[in-house]
Scaffold this motif. Structure first.
Motif, mmCIF file in Angstrom:
data_model
loop_
_atom_site.group_PDB
_atom_site.id
_atom_site.type_symbol
_atom_site.label_atom_id
_atom_site.label_comp_id
_atom_site.label_asym_id
_atom_site.label_seq_id
_atom_site.Cartn_x
_atom_site.Cartn_y
_atom_site.Cartn_z
ATOM 1 N N ASN A 80 0.853 -1.206 0.000
ATOM 2 C CA ASN A 80 0.000 0.000 0.000
ATOM 3 C C ASN A 80 0.882 1.248 0.000
ATOM 4 O OD1 ASN A 80 1.042 0.016 2.547
ATOM 5 N ND2 ASN A 80 -0.911 0.033 3.634
ATOM 6 N N GLN A 83 -0.140 5.761 -2.923
ATOM 7 C CA GLN A 83 -1.568 6.017 -2.696
ATOM 8 C C GLN A 83 -1.962 7.333 -3.353
ATOM 9 O OE1 GLN A 83 -3.548 3.750 -0.964
ATOM 10 N NE2 GLN A 83 -1.709 2.468 -0.956
ATOM 11 N N ASN A 92 2.741 6.183 1.251
ATOM 12 C CA ASN A 92 2.339 5.717 2.571
ATOM 13 C C ASN A 92 3.469 4.813 3.094
ATOM 14 O OD1 ASN A 92 1.227 4.581 4.824
ATOM 15 N ND2 ASN A 92 -0.510 3.613 3.780
ATOM 16 N N LEU A 93 4.227 5.299 4.074
ATOM 17 C CA LEU A 93 5.427 4.598 4.539
ATOM 18 C C LEU A 93 5.177 3.732 5.770
ATOM 19 C CD1 LEU A 93 8.075 7.440 4.045
ATOM 20 C CD2 LEU A 93 7.499 5.574 2.496
ATOM 21 N N SER A 94 3.921 3.404 6.034
ATOM 22 C CA SER A 94 3.617 2.613 7.233
ATOM 23 C C SER A 94 4.279 1.236 7.177
ATOM 24 C CB SER A 94 2.098 2.466 7.394
ATOM 25 O OG SER A 94 1.532 1.834 6.251
ATOM 26 N N GLN A 95 4.318 0.609 5.995
ATOM 27 C CA GLN A 95 4.942 -0.711 5.880
ATOM 28 C C GLN A 95 6.462 -0.623 6.053
ATOM 29 O OE1 GLN A 95 3.209 -1.883 2.046
ATOM 30 N NE2 GLN A 95 2.145 -3.537 3.107
ATOM 31 N N ARG A 97 7.952 1.622 8.059
ATOM 32 C CA ARG A 97 8.152 1.798 9.506
ATOM 33 C C ARG A 97 7.954 0.485 10.254
ATOM 34 N NH1 ARG A 97 4.523 6.140 8.304
ATOM 35 N NH2 ARG A 97 5.679 8.039 7.808
ATOM 36 N N ALA A 98 7.129 -0.389 9.725
ATOM 37 C CA ALA A 98 6.883 -1.685 10.371
ATOM 38 C C ALA A 98 7.888 -2.749 9.922
ATOM 39 C CB ALA A 98 5.465 -2.152 10.057
#
Length: 674
Positions: A80, A83, A92-95, A97-98
């Protein structure tokens, strides 16, 4: 998942490349990372940048289509990252960071903010080439923007690397070397990088490395730019070279073993040289023959006698470098001659434990001067070898050196044969030296059963003398040769051989053989820089070890230094004129890569058993257009190895330069291999 945008852009999942990545997926990611602090750009600007050669309506439609393909791709792989909404496109850099996703450019930008040496080395590791190196220009504003970003990133990294190599404190020698190598990789005309490698090599006592680096620099500048190195580079080379000596003490940082190594079910003991009180004890335990080199002058004031005495000293020192003979020091030998003139050699064994005496003297006949050398078996008073060489002032220095080397090789060869015959005749209890000779006799055969016999003999030598370094080196050599003969399958045996050689190296810092094996194995493992460092150190210990130089030539070939490789193999053949087939194999391979196919064939034909090189011979004939001869050699090669397949072979070829691998593959296919 990993996204790589430096060099050849790729997307990989679990180490496997992801096929059919949407054309603009990585381009948009790069643009969003570098163009906007919050990684967000309006749809209108993005469409204009990527489709500036079309009208606004078509540009907007192209962006929608591109984003639709990207969305479908991301859904397929659980992403994702890219976006968008009605107004903006963003990351979207959430992945990230995780820790579910990594992007090399994002990591690069983070390290670039830090500035310490660890971060700089990380930058060097991440930078594998220009951004999107294989990006196909589409006549858009993006292409111009990408060119600017490439230059900026490249120049910034060069500036950072220069700062590190010039930093007086806080950066270790090894770290400076890494920075200098990357500097040259990015800009091969950066002489600061070459100067740094020369300086660090000098600090480590690697004379061959200083010389090779300077030659590499000069060749690159002359071949590509038709200029000589800067005065600063030349002056540094001249300044460093006199300070170095082949006798420079090396420091090899290798882990000390804590437990014996087990290879193929047989325990290989850790070297115990630290337990021996003297070198003589070690030699006795191994059963090494003891040699004394004697020079008998008629008139010590005669200039020719003095010249001959110097040559004999050189021969003695050369024998001392070997670890399969025990040599009485020259000082003792001179006292024996000067204080107790020798009529026979009977007393040498009782007093000094000598088994063989090298008796040398000047002989004048018919107006000419000769150096007479005899090898005498002290126990039997038998002359087992003799040679007489013309000796004159006018001989060039190189001929004196060649004479010294020839005498050394002859003495060693005769002693080894004599000792093996002695054991076989007298049925003595075998010792380490005996088993070493048995292993050495078989190790150069291109025959797998013989190689296994050789390895077992070396293991028997270790049972007799656990600290016998030549046997440890021999085991490591059989392992890398077996891997080579099995056409580069799994690398377990190479790794096992590497560990054995690493255990041997610290046991005798003056023995170059473990370094030779480490250099060769590192080459096959693809650790090219390590390989050349090992060979540099080995050559600095014994610059006249022809076998080591032949392996060094092979390593230089694998690194891509083809001209240097051929120089080195010619040097090895000059030192060992009756060279084994392996020398010609290495030389032929290098000549093939240099497109000198006829010369490569000549090298192969000089082999005692040219059939073992039928495959490279076929490749060379094919590249010369001699298809009939190529197919004949191909058929011979396939008779000996019917399971040979090019794809399997190429996968195992550890060559640093991809074009070199491709050239060999192409020539094999031309020869009819599948």
């Amino acid at each position: 998942m990993k996204l790589a945008v430096f060099g050849e852009a790729t997307v990989s999942l679990g180490g496997q490349l992801v096929p059919r990545v949407p054309a603009n997926f990585l381009r948009i990611i790069v643009y969003l990372l570098l163009e906007s602090p919050n990684h967000s750009v309006s749809r209108g600007k993005l469409s204009q940048v990527f489709w500036s050669d079309t009208d606004q309506a078509h540009a907007s439609m192209n962006l929608r289509q591109s984003l639709a393909r990207i969305r479908k791709f991301q859904e397929q792989y659980g992403l994702n990252l890219v976006q968008g909404d009605a107004t903006y496109v963003y990351l979207n850099l959430s992945q990230v960071r995780a820790d579910l996703l990594s992007i090399d450019l994002l990591e690069y930008l983070e390290f670039a903010q830090l500035g310490d040496i660890e971060s700089v080395l990380s930058l060097a590791g991440l930078y594998s080439g220009d951004l999107l190196a294989h990006n196909e220009p589409q006549n858009s504003d993006f292409d111009e923007w990408l060119d600017v970003q490439r230059v900026k990133l490249r120049d910034d990294l060069i500036t950072t690397l220069l700062r590190m190599v010039n930093q007086p404190v806080g950066v270790s020698i090894d770290e400076k070397r890494q920075c200098a190598r990357k500097l040259i990789e990015i800009d091969p005309y950066q002489e600061v990088g070459y100067r740094t490698l020369m300086q660090t090599a000098s600090q480590l006592g690697l004379i061959a490395k200083v010389e090779r680096t300077f030659r590499e620099c000069a060749k690159k500048l002359r071949d590509d730019l038709d200029v000589d190195p800067e005065e600063e580079t030349i002056e540094l080379y001249q300044k460093l070279l006199p300070k170095l000596s082949p006798a420079t003490t090396r420091t090899l940082i290798l882990p000390q073993p804590t437990a014996p190594l087990v290879g193929n079910g047989v325990e290989i003991q850790t070297p115990q040289s630290i337990l021996a009180t003297t070198q003589i004890e070690q030699n006795k335990r191994a059963g090494l023959p003891r040699v004394m080199v004697l020079y008998m002058p008629h008139n010590a004031a005669d200039p020719m006698e003095q010249l001959a005495a110097s040559l004999v000293d050189d021969i003695t020192i050369g024998l001392c470098r070997l670890r399969t003979l025990s040599v009485v020091a020259p000082y003792t030998s001179k006292r024996v001659v000067s204080e107790s003139p020798i009529d026979s050699f009977e007393g040498l064994n009782a007093q000094f434990g000598v088994n063989y005496a090298v008796d040398s003297k000047i002989v004048r006949r018919d107006g000419f001067c000769f150096l007479s050398v005899k090898l005498v078996d002290v126990a039997t008073q038998e002359i087992v070898w003799a040679e007489k060489q013309k000796f004159d002032y006018v001989l060039p220095e190189q001929q004196y050196r060649q004479l010294s080397i020839r005498i050394i090789l002859s003495v060693v060869s005769v002693i080894e044969k004599s000792e093996l015959d002695r054991y076989n005749k007298l049925y003595q209890d075998p010792n380490a030296y005996y088993w070493y000779l048995i292993g050495k006799r078989e190790i150069d055969k291109f025959d797998l059963p013989k190689l296994h016999q050789s390895r077992q003999a070396f293991k028997n030598a270790l049972t007799a003398s656990p600290d016998f370094v030549p046997a440890l080196s021999g085991i490591a050599r059989t392992m890398q040769k077996e891997w080579l003969m099995r056409a580069r399958s799994e690398k377990d045996i190479l790794l096992e051989g590497e560990q054995i050689a690493k255990r041997a190296a610290p046991a005798d810092p003056d023995d170059e053989r473990p370094l030779r094996e480490l250099g060769t194995i590192s080459m096959y493992l693809g650790k090219f820089d390590d390989s050349l460092e090992y060979f540099d150190q080995g050559e600095s210990i014994n610059p006249q070890h022809a076998d080591l130089l032949a392996d060094y030539a092979d390593a230089l070939n694998h690194y891509g230094y083809l001209e240097l490789s051929f120089e080195k193999i010619e040097q090895a053949i000059a030192l060992n004129p009756l060279a084994p087939d392996y020398y010609y194999w290495v030389g032929a391979g290098t000549l093939h890569d240099l497109d000198r196919y006829s010369e490569a064939i000549d090298f192969i034909q000089r082999m005692q058993n040219p059939r073992v090189a039928a495959r490279p011979m076929a490749a060379c004939w094919a590249m010369l257009g001699e298809k009939e001869k190529a197919f004949e050699c191909r058929d011979q090669a396939l008779e000996d190895n019917p399971n040979f397949r090019i794809d399997d072979w190429i996968k195992g070829m550890c060559l640093r330069v991809p074009e070199q691998r491709q050239k060999y593959e192409d020539s094999l296919r031309e020869a009819g291999f599948q």
